[in-house]
Design an enzyme around this catalytic site. Structure first.
Site, PDB file in Angstrom:
ATOM      1  N   TYR A  23      -2.020  -0.857  10.190  1.00  0.00           N
ATOM      2  CA  TYR A  23      -2.079  -1.087   8.748  1.00  0.00           C
ATOM      3  C   TYR A  23      -0.780  -0.668   8.080  1.00  0.00           C
ATOM      4  CZ  TYR A  23      -3.838  -0.891   3.948  1.00  0.00           C
ATOM      5  OH  TYR A  23      -4.021  -1.084   2.591  1.00  0.00           O
ATOM      6  N   ALA A  24      -0.267   0.514   8.442  1.00  0.00           N
ATOM      7  CA  ALA A  24       0.977   0.995   7.845  1.00  0.00           C
ATOM      8  C   ALA A  24       2.146   0.092   8.221  1.00  0.00           C
ATOM      9  CB  ALA A  24       1.242   2.430   8.276  1.00  0.00           C
ATOM     10  N   ALA A  25       2.182  -0.362   9.469  1.00  0.00           N
ATOM     11  CA  ALA A  25       3.255  -1.253   9.901  1.00  0.00           C
ATOM     12  C   ALA A  25       3.201  -2.576   9.137  1.00  0.00           C
ATOM     13  CB  ALA A  25       3.146  -1.504  11.401  1.00  0.00           C
ATOM     14  N   SER A  43       0.846  -1.191   0.000  1.00  0.00           N
ATOM     15  CA  SER A  43       0.000   0.000   0.000  1.00  0.00           C
ATOM     16  C   SER A  43       0.879   1.238   0.000  1.00  0.00           C
ATOM     17  CB  SER A  43      -0.893   0.013   1.244  1.00  0.00           C
ATOM     18  OG  SER A  43      -1.524   1.266   1.417  1.00  0.00           O
ATOM     19  N   LYS A  66       1.811  -3.176   6.166  1.00  0.00           N
ATOM     20  CA  LYS A  66       2.115  -2.986   4.747  1.00  0.00           C
ATOM     21  C   LYS A  66       3.577  -2.608   4.523  1.00  0.00           C
ATOM     22  CE  LYS A  66      -1.873  -3.940   2.849  1.00  0.00           C
ATOM     23  NZ  LYS A  66      -2.012  -5.105   1.952  1.00  0.00           N
TER      24      LYS A  66
END
Length: 245
Positions: free
Chosen positions: A158-160, A144, A162
């Site tokens: 989510y950022a971690a 992402s 992805k």
């Protein structure tokens, strides 16, 4: 579950596992790959969605939890025996759970990491013994833009996860070369139900719009096809200019 022999096309006869195939990017990729002659093996928890994706086309579909190591291994072994091997993987399954870090529960954290990162690893790992036996085999992971540029609130898990997919891609590319090419696409906002709440955010995108799922699928097709034969370990931003990466 249904299977018919392969048809001619850009991916003619290639046996490719696609996760998250019941909707969104996974569905668009599966349908594009079918049109290009691949034999898709579709995995998702949503069996009804898989049936809609595959319709009467050739391929195999399985209702399976990608975080369940034994279940995925059973499916992969079954498919490889039936089809005589595997040629590729597209890891498109993912979830987005949101919340401020201070309020984000450990159960939500674990589920986000399990599906997005561990599930991606699990499917790739189960397929590797078959992929390394083939010529030109590929893995394409879907990360992402949040993994490249984690600049939005409430997306820490989510950022971690992805971001982990990006590093996993590079590590797999190094580990599996030269037998298997491993690459990653990083979409920005895509016009799917999961992204509906973020529609206003496209003001920060150079192209000022969401992507269509088919646009991400075309990038995945490129990284799966012979046209990208000298590309491995790449992280391709397909994000309308969100990151200019």
């Amino acid at each position: 579950m249904a299977y018919v022999g392969a048809t001619a096309g850009r991916l003619a006869g290639r046996r490719i596992v696609i996760t998250g195939a019941s909707s969104g990017i996974g569905r668009a990729t599966a349908q594009l790959f079918i049109a290009k002659g691949a034999i898709p093996i579709l995995l998702d928890l949503n069996g009804a969605g898989l049936a809609e994706t595959i319709g009467d086309a050739e391929g195999l579909s399985f209702e399976v939890d990608i975080t369940d190591e034994n279940a995925v291994q059973d499916v992969v072994d079954q498919v490889a025996e039936k089809l005589g091997g595997l040629d590729g993987v597209v890891n498109a399954a993912g979830i987005m759970l949101l919340g401020p870090t201070a309020d984000f529960g450990f159960d939500e954290w674990r589920k986000t990491i399990d599906v997005n990162l561990t599930g991606t690893f699990n499917v790739a790992k189960c397929c590797i013994p078959f992929l390394i036996k083939e010529t030109g085999s590929t893995v394409v992971n879907v990360s992402s833009g949040a993994g490249l540029l984690p600049n939005a609130p409430a997306q820490v898990a989510y950022a971690a996860a992805k971001g982990g997919v990006i590093s996993l891609t590079r590590a797999l590319a190094a580990d599996l070369a030269p037998e298997v090419r491993v690459n990653c696409v990083c979409p920005g906002l895509v016009d799917t139900p999961m992204a509906e709440r973020f529609r206003a955010n496209v003001v920060n995108y150079a192209l000022k719009r969401m992507a269509e799922p088919s646009e991400i699928a075309n990038a995945i097709l490129f990284l799966t096809s012979k046209e990208s034969s000298y590309i491995t370990g790449s992280i391709l931003a397909v994000d309308g200019g969100r990151t200019f990466h």
